[in-house]
Design an enzyme around this catalytic site. Structure first.
Site, PDB file in Angstrom:
ATOM      1  N   THR A 196      67.557  19.639  30.760  1.00  8.77           N
ATOM      2  CA  THR A 196      67.739  18.826  31.970  1.00  8.77           C
ATOM      3  C   THR A 196      67.899  17.339  31.634  1.00  8.77           C
ATOM      4  O   THR A 196      67.414  16.889  30.605  1.00  8.77           O
ATOM      5  CB  THR A 196      66.481  19.041  32.827  1.00  8.77           C
ATOM      6  OG1 THR A 196      66.477  20.389  33.244  1.00  8.77           O
ATOM      7  CG2 THR A 196      66.405  18.125  34.024  1.00  8.77           C
ATOM      8  N   GLY A 249      59.946  24.385  34.820  1.00 12.12           N
ATOM      9  CA  GLY A 249      59.838  23.937  36.203  1.00 12.12           C
ATOM     10  C   GLY A 249      58.634  24.480  36.947  1.00 12.12           C
ATOM     11  O   GLY A 249      57.994  23.760  37.724  1.00 12.12           O
TER      12      GLY A 249
HETATM   13  N1  ASP Z   1      62.731  21.562  34.571  1.00 10.18           N
HETATM   14  C1  ASP Z   1      63.948  22.316  34.504  1.00 10.18           C
HETATM   15  C2  ASP Z   1      63.780  23.564  35.353  1.00 10.18           C
HETATM   16  O1  ASP Z   1      62.761  24.213  35.275  1.00 10.18           O
HETATM   17  C3  ASP Z   1      64.372  22.693  33.110  1.00 10.18           C
HETATM   18  C4  ASP Z   1      64.365  21.575  32.075  1.00 10.18           C
HETATM   19  O2  ASP Z   1      63.764  20.542  32.275  1.00 10.18           O
HETATM   20  O3  ASP Z   1      65.027  21.730  31.013  1.00 10.18           O
HETATM   21  O4  ASP Z   1      64.679  23.914  36.062  1.00 10.18           O
END
Ligand code: ASP
Length: 326
Positions: A196, A249
């Site tokens: 992300t 997440g």
């Molecule tokens: N936080 C993001 C999710 O769970 C994934 C990430 O941060 O790479 O969708």
């Protein structure tokens, strides 16, 4: 007032064996995005514009998990999500389930500026995108060879992945899966779980803003919503600080991480870095996530409790740093 500062991230949970060339590409992209943000801040753009500009650039480059290069659902499609928050008035916009919007962060900004709501998802969000005339592309535009390979590995291991780890349950998946996972953990393979992206900025007026954008987790269920579009979990900004999180997440949602940093500063009186450290220690399961943050005094901070986090920061006094590991 401490002058402007900016931080970016390209995700937490990095493969320790990530090929050096990939590490260099990631650092170059983070540096390019920081420089873009710095130029915008030097032109006196407000924090909310700067975070949008920087995250758009990260979405457009396929390297990280947002826009082009976004993680894939179990169906091999892309369902992207993003959120943005303007600190001084605590205005916010969020989107989920996007399949054709080239830059989800700009649609989140339009939800904030041009709709009566804070959060639009799936077909309603796509309809709003059409009404607003944002750039639309085929779902295929977002899908990269690397991510198709990673989805195959995730499926073989029957796992939903946010980082490099050998998925739990692998031992039940047969020799083929084991071989793939060993390759994924290391060796000469160009595939790695994408991460992300996020940006936080305090401008020279002391206004804070945050933006986060993602494809979510590799091999996620269709319809799954993570922390990134959830105000207070993956993204938060107020008059005191701005925060963008990354990692698993579900753990970030349980800990309401982004809002808690602001709450700890507000109610406990901690400075920014101590607030970040406190929240990671007390609200987050081990090995799960990280975050970047700025305060209205121009402080910049980050923290993570997994192996690495792609990140960079810069301040008005000329300091600039880009890193991956501890
Ligand atoms: N936080 C993001 C999710 O769970 C994934 C990430 O941060 O790479 O969708």
């Amino acid at each position: 007032m401490g002058g402007w500062s900016i931080a970016v991230h390209g995700g937490a949970g990095v493969d320790p064996n990530l090929p050096v060339q990939r590490q260099e590409e990631a650092k170059q992209l983070l540096t390019r995005c920081l420089n873009l943000g710095i130029s915008a801040l030097r032109c006196s753009l407000p924090a909310i514009d700067v975070v949008e500009i920087v995250v758009r650039e990260l979405e457009t480059d396929p390297l990280f998990n947002s826009g082009r290069g976004a993680a894939l659902t179990e169906k091999g499609t892309v369902e992207m999500e993003a959120s943005i928050m303007d600190g001084p008035k605590r205005r916010c916009g969020a989107v989920s389930g996007l399949t054709t919007v080239k830059n989800p962060i700009s649609l989140a900004r339009l939800v904030m500026d041009k709709s009566p709501h804070s959060y639009l998802a799936f077909s309603g969000a796509e309809e709003f995108a059409k009404q607003q005339g944002v750039e639309l592309v085929d779902n295929d535009y977002f899908i990269t060879e690397d991510n198709l390979g990673m989805l195959k590995l995730a499926k073989e291991a029957n796992a939903i992945m946010f980082d490099y780890r050998i998925p739990i349950g692998l031992e039940t998946c047969g020799a083929g899966a084991m071989e793939s996972a060993l390759q994924m953990n290391g060796l000469p393979i160009s595939i790695y779980a994408p991460e992300t992206v996020g940006c936080v900025v305090v401008d020279s007026q002391g206004s804070c803003a945050a933006a986060t954008s993602t494809g979510g987790l590799m091999n996620k269920m269709s319809g799954r919503i993570g922390d990134s579009p959830l105000i207070g979990s993956g993204t938060y900004a107020c008059d005191i600080c701005a925060v963008s999180c990354t990692g698993e997440g579900e753990a970030i949602i349980r800990g309401t991480l982004a809002r808690d940093v602001a709450a700890v500063m507000e109610y406990k009186g901690l400075p920014l870095q101590e607030a970040v450290d406190f929240v990671i220690k007390h609200r987050l399961d081990d090995g799960k996530a990280g975050m970047i943050a700025v305060s209205n005094k121009g402080e910049v901070a980050y923290g993570f409790n997994c192996v690495g986090m792609f990140r960079g920061c810069a301040t008005e006094d000329g300091f600039m740093e880009v890193g991956i590991w501890e």
